[in-house]
Motif scaffolding. Structure first.
Motif, PDB file in Angstrom:
ATOM      1  N   SER A   1      24.534  65.457 -24.068  1.00 32.95           N
ATOM      2  CA  SER A   1      25.443  65.321 -23.079  1.00 32.95           C
ATOM      3  C   SER A   1      26.639  64.502 -23.752  1.00 32.95           C
ATOM      4  CB  SER A   1      24.989  64.712 -21.689  1.00 32.95           C
ATOM      5  OG  SER A   1      24.919  63.200 -22.181  1.00 32.95           O
TER       6      SER A   1
ATOM      7  N   ARG B   1      27.062  65.212 -14.774  1.00 33.98           N
ATOM      8  CA  ARG B   1      25.766  65.907 -14.013  1.00 33.98           C
ATOM      9  C   ARG B   1      26.174  66.417 -12.570  1.00 33.98           C
ATOM     10  NH1 ARG B   1      23.298  68.029 -10.853  1.00 33.98           N
ATOM     11  NH2 ARG B   1      21.104  68.315 -10.434  1.00 33.98           N
TER      12      ARG B   1
ATOM     13  N   TYR C   1      28.360  71.527 -17.605  1.00 28.34           N
ATOM     14  CA  TYR C   1      27.183  70.716 -18.016  1.00 28.34           C
ATOM     15  C   TYR C   1      25.936  71.386 -18.714  1.00 28.34           C
ATOM     16  CZ  TYR C   1      22.989  67.923 -17.158  1.00 28.34           C
ATOM     17  OH  TYR C   1      21.697  67.175 -17.403  1.00 28.34           O
TER      18      TYR C   1
END
Lengths: 528, 103
Positions: A102, A114, A499
């Motif tokens: 991430s 998220r 994501y």
């Protein structure tokens, strides 16, 4: 117990302090280059540097006291209390991989990757405020433990050990940021590990050696202390199997989530500072392996202490077991060496939380909300100001600690129990949304007060052991956040697809994978 | 092309295949906590020179080696593939932090 240092002891200590602050300061030029350098060492570290930092950070001044308490009370069974850190066994290969991909600086930043929209921003704001508070609290707590230890060893006032070491640490954290933290941690971790091994084995030898200790335990009728699986029944007694199974369940499955352990947040910074996904995985795996094997050495020394002093009932006395056996038995001229090791474990914890707390204030609050267009130079300066705020706040917390510890330990507990499952769900289930996660925080707060304090106080339910509180809070909180999640709209699919393409989460993500394929963000078979 | 295997577990990966969660990951997830427990308990008992401690500790070392033997090729493949995309993802992150995500 009062320790008197001779000349050689002071030489050890002086050499060590020079080495450590010098090592941190050497990285001044690297630390000031950018925000990514000041907080993540440019994301370029091989696994063994953040790995030793993981170990060093989780070896604080109060850790041997806590381990002494459980080993003296429960024998080798007490090692299972420290096995909570085994969440890293799974996290190394699951959540660390997802989090490293991430690229978020902090857990708070991850929330806005998220979750999207207002919910994501609310969570980022909440997590950054909570993260700042938590780090300040840990700093105050650990610093106060150092204050008490210095009082115990040298008779100094508590504030001396609380303030002076933290100021020395702040010199290299302010100047070099995370570069200073992690490089100082590297040598602090190595020094501390060898000193712990040496002092512990020396203590075992002084108590009669392995054979002598086993004989004395048999004579005392305490041989069960060497059996790590000596349960007192399934539910009853001081060490029930139900507690053990709950602990294994929490620890191991917790590795699928993010934030399932309070240590996750410090680990998150080490994960993100690693140069690749592989380095991130190995950094937390090996850092925790060192932590657990360190506990084995401590445990042996504390069992040795037990055969020397078998009938202590005051917890405050036996919690000093490892310190006592180490300082009482170590050869003359090495007390300073041992104290340098204790300074090492203290400095590594303080430096980590100073820098980590500053991440939230700088990246998640200043950079995200106050000055999104700030230059790198300004962000580094903001990082230094944030570090100074954390330092001053820790002194205030430390001095208040006696009064507030009970409340804050409760606060930490309630943040853990009912949030354990939501912290996993947010990683493994695409449908879990920001409103579900927010409602879990709020519901957990309310139910914790009820289950832990209010209902037992009014006699509505009995006072439950901590492992039953965990199950009760997990179920009660789920009764709120599952309906909230299902009754509110899912996160924006485009946001989730981005994501997904970035992090490749484990679990139930099929609709989002299909969306990412449709958008061309990924290719069938995994790649892009 | 034939892939290298050990006990039915795959040991060579193309960068794209490694992205998926496979049984090799699950083997690592199961063996890893077991290795921790064996190392911790085995070492504590071995310090007291107990034979069961030595055996448990050695089993912990074997589990650790096996774990890395299985998962390392996959982690290497994931890492090399991901590094190619990292710059682009970092740019996205900077847009998020500056409130420009959807521009």
């Amino acid at each position: 117990m009062m320790i008197r240092f001779n000349f050689l002891d002071w030489v050890w200590l002086g050499l060590y302090l020079t080495l450590m602050t010098g090592c941190g300061l050497l990285f001044y030029r690297l630390g000031k280059r950018s925000e990514a350098d000041f907080f993540l060492a440019g994301r370029g570290l091989p696994w063994w540097i953040p790995g030793i930092s993981v170990y060093a950070t989780h070896t604080a001044t109060d850790t041997p006291m806590w381990v002494s308490g459980v080993i003296y009370k429960y024998g080798l069974r007490g090692l299972w209390y420290s096995f909570f850190s085994a969440w890293c066994a799974v996290a190394a290969f699951v959540s660390a991989r997802i989090f490293r991909r991430s690229l978020a600086y902090s857990q708070a930043e991850w929330q806005s990757l998220r979750y999207g929209g207002l919910g994501g921003e609310l969570l980022r704001g909440w997590m950054s405020g909570w993260g700042t508070f938590l780090n300040m609290f840990i700093l105050g707590w650990v610093s106060m433990a150092m204050g008490k230890l210095c009082n115990y060893l040298f008779g100094w006032d508590n504030w001396v050990g609380l303030v002076i070491p933290s100021i020395i640490v702040a010199i290299y954290v302010l100047s070099a940021g995370y570069w200073g933290v992690v490089m100082a941690d590297f040598q602090q971790g190595i020094i501390a590990f060898f000193i712990i091994v040496f002092a512990s084995l020396w203590g075992v030898k002084a108590a009669g050696g392995p054979a002598g200790i086993i004989t004395k335990l048999n004579t005392l009728g305490e041989s069960w202390r060497l059996n790590p699986f000596h349960f007192s029944g399934f539910f009853g007694g001081d060490f029930p199997l139900a507690w053990f199974l709950t602990m294994i369940f929490i620890a191991v499955l917790g590795g699928f989530g993010m934030g399932t352990s309070i240590d996750w947040y410090a680990e998150a910074q080490r994960i993100q500072s690693s140069r690749t996904v592989r380095d991130a995985a190995y950094s937390i795996w090996w850092g925790t392996a060192l932590t657990l094997t360190r506990n084995s050495f401590w445990a042996a020394a504390i069992i040795a202490f037990f055969v020397l002093y078998p009938h202590i009932t005051d917890a405050q006395q036996y919690e000093m077991a490892w310190y006592r056996i180490a300082f009482e038995q170590i050869p003359a001229g090495l007390a300073g060496f041992l104290f340098a090791g204790i300074i090492a474990i203290h400095f590594s914890t303080i430096s980590t939380h100073l820098n980590l707390g500053a991440v939230y204030l700088t990246r998640d609050i200043y950079h995200h909300y106050i000055n999104p267009e700030a230059s790198e130079r300004r962000l580094v300066m903001a990082g230094r100001v944030a570090t100074a705020i954390l330092l001053l706040g820790s002194f205030i917390y430390g001095l208040m600690m006696e009064e507030i510890t009970r409340w804050l330990i409760f606060a930490l507990w309630i943040m853990g129990a009912g949030m354990w499952l939501p912290n996993i769900l947010q990683v493994i289930w695409w449908r879990f949304n920001s409103w579900g996660y927010l409602s879990a925080w709020i519901a957990n707060l309310g139910f914790s007060w009820l289950v832990v304090w209010i209902l037992p106080a009014f006699g509505v339910i009995p006072e439950l052991p901590d492992y039953l509180q965990f199950w009760a809070l997990m179920v009660l909180t789920a009764l709120v956040y599952i309906p909230v999640t299902l009754l509110t709209p899912p996160e924006n699919k485009f946001h989730l697809a981005k994501y997904y393409a970035m992090t490749r989460p484990i679990g139930w993500w099929k609709p989002i994978k299909q969306e990412a394929l449709r958008l061309g963000l990924i290719k069938e078979g995994g790649g892009r | 092309m034939k892939t290298k295997r050990f006990l039915g577990l795959r040991r060579d990966w193309g960068p794209e295949e490694a992205e998926a969660w496979t049984k090799e990951d699950w083997v690592a997830i199961i063996v890893s906590p077991l290795a921790y427990a064996l190392l911790m308990i085995g070492l504590a008992l071995f310090i007291f020179l107990r034979l069961d401690g030595l055996i448990i500790f050695l089993l912990g070392i074997i589990a650790t080696i096996f774990l890395h033997f299985i998962i390392d090729p996959k982690l290497k493949a994931i890492s090399s593939e991901y590094e190619k995309k990292q710059r682009e993802y970092l740019n996205r992150l900077e847009l998020v932090v500056r409130w420009r995500e959807d521009e």
